[in-house]
Design a protein around this motif. Structure first.
Motif, short mmCIF file in Angstrom:
data_model
loop_
_atom_site.label_atom_id
_atom_site.label_comp_id
_atom_site.label_asym_id
_atom_site.label_seq_id
_atom_site.Cartn_x
_atom_site.Cartn_y
_atom_site.Cartn_z
N ARG A 47 -12.28 -16.87 117.94
CA ARG A 47 -11.90 -15.51 117.59
C ARG A 47 -13.01 -14.96 116.69
O ARG A 47 -13.41 -15.61 115.74
CB ARG A 47 -10.56 -15.48 116.85
CG ARG A 47 -9.41 -15.82 117.76
CD ARG A 47 -8.07 -15.71 117.05
NE ARG A 47 -7.00 -16.05 117.99
CZ ARG A 47 -5.96 -16.79 117.68
NH1 ARG A 47 -5.80 -17.26 116.46
NH2 ARG A 47 -5.05 -17.06 118.60
N MET A 48 -13.46 -13.75 117.00
CA MET A 48 -14.54 -13.12 116.24
C MET A 48 -13.94 -12.02 115.36
O MET A 48 -13.24 -11.14 115.85
CB MET A 48 -15.59 -12.54 117.18
CG MET A 48 -16.97 -12.32 116.54
SD MET A 48 -17.14 -10.91 115.43
CE MET A 48 -17.23 -9.55 116.58
N TYR A 49 -14.22 -12.12 114.07
CA TYR A 49 -13.79 -11.14 113.08
C TYR A 49 -15.01 -10.43 112.51
O TYR A 49 -16.12 -10.96 112.55
CB TYR A 49 -13.04 -11.83 111.93
CG TYR A 49 -11.63 -12.23 112.26
CD1 TYR A 49 -10.55 -11.51 111.76
CD2 TYR A 49 -11.37 -13.33 113.07
CE1 TYR A 49 -9.24 -11.87 112.07
CE2 TYR A 49 -10.07 -13.70 113.39
CZ TYR A 49 -9.01 -12.96 112.88
OH TYR A 49 -7.73 -13.32 113.18
N GLN A 50 -14.79 -9.25 111.97
CA GLN A 50 -15.90 -8.49 111.40
C GLN A 50 -15.38 -7.62 110.26
O GLN A 50 -14.22 -7.22 110.25
CB GLN A 50 -16.53 -7.63 112.49
CG GLN A 50 -17.80 -6.93 112.05
CD GLN A 50 -18.54 -6.34 113.24
OE1 GLN A 50 -18.54 -6.90 114.32
NE2 GLN A 50 -19.18 -5.20 113.02
N HIS A 97 -11.47 -7.92 110.22
CA HIS A 97 -10.59 -7.50 111.30
C HIS A 97 -10.95 -8.22 112.59
O HIS A 97 -12.13 -8.35 112.93
CB HIS A 97 -10.68 -5.98 111.50
CG HIS A 97 -10.36 -5.22 110.26
ND1 HIS A 97 -9.06 -5.02 109.84
CD2 HIS A 97 -11.14 -4.64 109.34
CE1 HIS A 97 -9.07 -4.34 108.72
NE2 HIS A 97 -10.33 -4.10 108.38
N TYR A 98 -9.92 -8.66 113.30
CA TYR A 98 -10.12 -9.31 114.60
C TYR A 98 -10.73 -8.31 115.58
O TYR A 98 -10.27 -7.17 115.68
CB TYR A 98 -8.79 -9.83 115.13
CG TYR A 98 -8.83 -10.28 116.57
CD1 TYR A 98 -9.42 -11.50 116.91
CD2 TYR A 98 -8.29 -9.49 117.57
CE1 TYR A 98 -9.46 -11.92 118.24
CE2 TYR A 98 -8.32 -9.91 118.89
CZ TYR A 98 -8.91 -11.11 119.22
OH TYR A 98 -8.96 -11.52 120.54
N CYS A 99 -11.75 -8.75 116.32
CA CYS A 99 -12.39 -7.89 117.32
C CYS A 99 -12.14 -8.38 118.74
O CYS A 99 -11.75 -7.60 119.61
CB CYS A 99 -13.89 -7.81 117.06
SG CYS A 99 -14.32 -7.06 115.48
N GLU A 116 -6.99 -10.71 122.47
CA GLU A 116 -5.64 -11.24 122.29
C GLU A 116 -4.77 -10.20 121.60
O GLU A 116 -5.25 -9.44 120.76
CB GLU A 116 -5.68 -12.52 121.44
CG GLU A 116 -6.47 -13.65 122.07
CD GLU A 116 -6.53 -14.86 121.16
OE1 GLU A 116 -5.49 -15.53 120.99
OE2 GLU A 116 -7.62 -15.12 120.62
N GLU A 117 -3.53 -10.17 121.95
CA GLU A 117 -2.58 -9.24 121.32
C GLU A 117 -1.96 -9.91 120.09
O GLU A 117 -1.85 -11.11 120.01
CB GLU A 117 -1.48 -8.86 122.31
CG GLU A 117 -1.99 -8.18 123.57
CD GLU A 117 -2.62 -6.81 123.29
OE1 GLU A 117 -2.17 -6.14 122.35
OE2 GLU A 117 -3.57 -6.45 124.01
N ASN A 118 -1.53 -9.09 119.14
CA ASN A 118 -0.77 -9.56 117.97
C ASN A 118 -1.50 -10.60 117.13
O ASN A 118 -0.91 -11.57 116.69
CB ASN A 118 0.61 -10.09 118.39
CG ASN A 118 1.39 -9.06 119.17
OD1 ASN A 118 1.44 -7.90 118.80
ND2 ASN A 118 2.00 -9.50 120.26
N ILE A 119 -2.78 -10.41 116.91
CA ILE A 119 -3.56 -11.33 116.07
C ILE A 119 -3.50 -10.82 114.63
O ILE A 119 -3.66 -9.68 114.35
CB ILE A 119 -5.03 -11.41 116.53
CG1 ILE A 119 -5.11 -11.95 117.95
CG2 ILE A 119 -5.86 -12.25 115.58
CD1 ILE A 119 -4.62 -13.37 118.11
#
Length: 193
Positions: free
Chosen positions: A165-168, A146-148, A190-193
């Motif tokens: 972009r950092m995901y986790q 999920h995008y954080c 950021e919105e709408n990722i």
């Protein structure tokens, strides 16, 4: 500690070894494959041997368990790599020869390594990608990450500004967000990722 071989429908994930040097060089010398990675493409087999010793052979002697060659089952020859760093970030990274792009190979490898990490008790994994590398972001999403947040870093040794972009993904069911990049760099959501 050890690096167990993992098998998926199409792939074998295993340790690199010195017999893989030419395949290793093919992966790490390609400019397109390494464009979004933190090192410059390798120039010759001597550089490949040094890079292998530094980034893989030395790791296999330590507690690191997640440093794999990605191989097709049909020939067991490396076509890419997938790693998890065992520092506090638990950062997931991968690369693949371009002739194998857009075939779901990295997604298949990522799912296998996530399952292994969860089985062995890692609590979470992170992954980052340059915002220009949208395909890497698709792999992260497809794998359940999920995008954080996003952050801007002056990236070395390439000496360029990059927005990451950092995901986790949580592997133990607990909600947490890895904060190091948020705290260290200029950041935003950021919105709408």
């Amino acid at each position: 500690m050890y690096t167990p071989t993992l098998n998926t429908r199409r792939l074998i994930l295993r340790k690199f070894n010195e017999n893989d040097l030419e395949a290793f060089y093919d992966i790490f010398s390609d400019k397109e494959v390494n464009h979004f990675l933190p090192w410059f493409p390798l120039k010759n087999l001597d550089e490949a041997k040094s890079f292998y010793q530094e980034r893989y052979a030395s790791i296999y002697q330590k507690k690191q368990r997640y440093a794999y060659a990605i191989c097709l089952k049909e020939n067991n020859t490396p076509i890419g790599y997938i790693n998890i760093d065992l520092d506090e970030s638990h950062d997931l990274g991968y690369g693949l020869k371009k002739e194998y792009w857009h075939q779901g190979i990295i997604s298949e490898a990522v799912k296998a390594i996530i399952q292994q990490a969860q089985k062995e008790g890692l609590n979470y994994l992170t992954a980052t990608h340059d915002i220009k590398n949208i395909h890497s972001g698709h792999v992260m999403k497809k794998s359940g990450m999920h995008y954080c947040y996003s952050y801007k870093e002056h990236w070395m040794p390439k000496n360029i500004p990059v927005i990451f972009r950092m995901y986790q993904i949580s592997l133990d069911g607990k909600k947490r967000i890895y904060q190091k990049y948020w705290n260290q760099y200029e950041h935003f959501i950021e919105e709408n990722i």
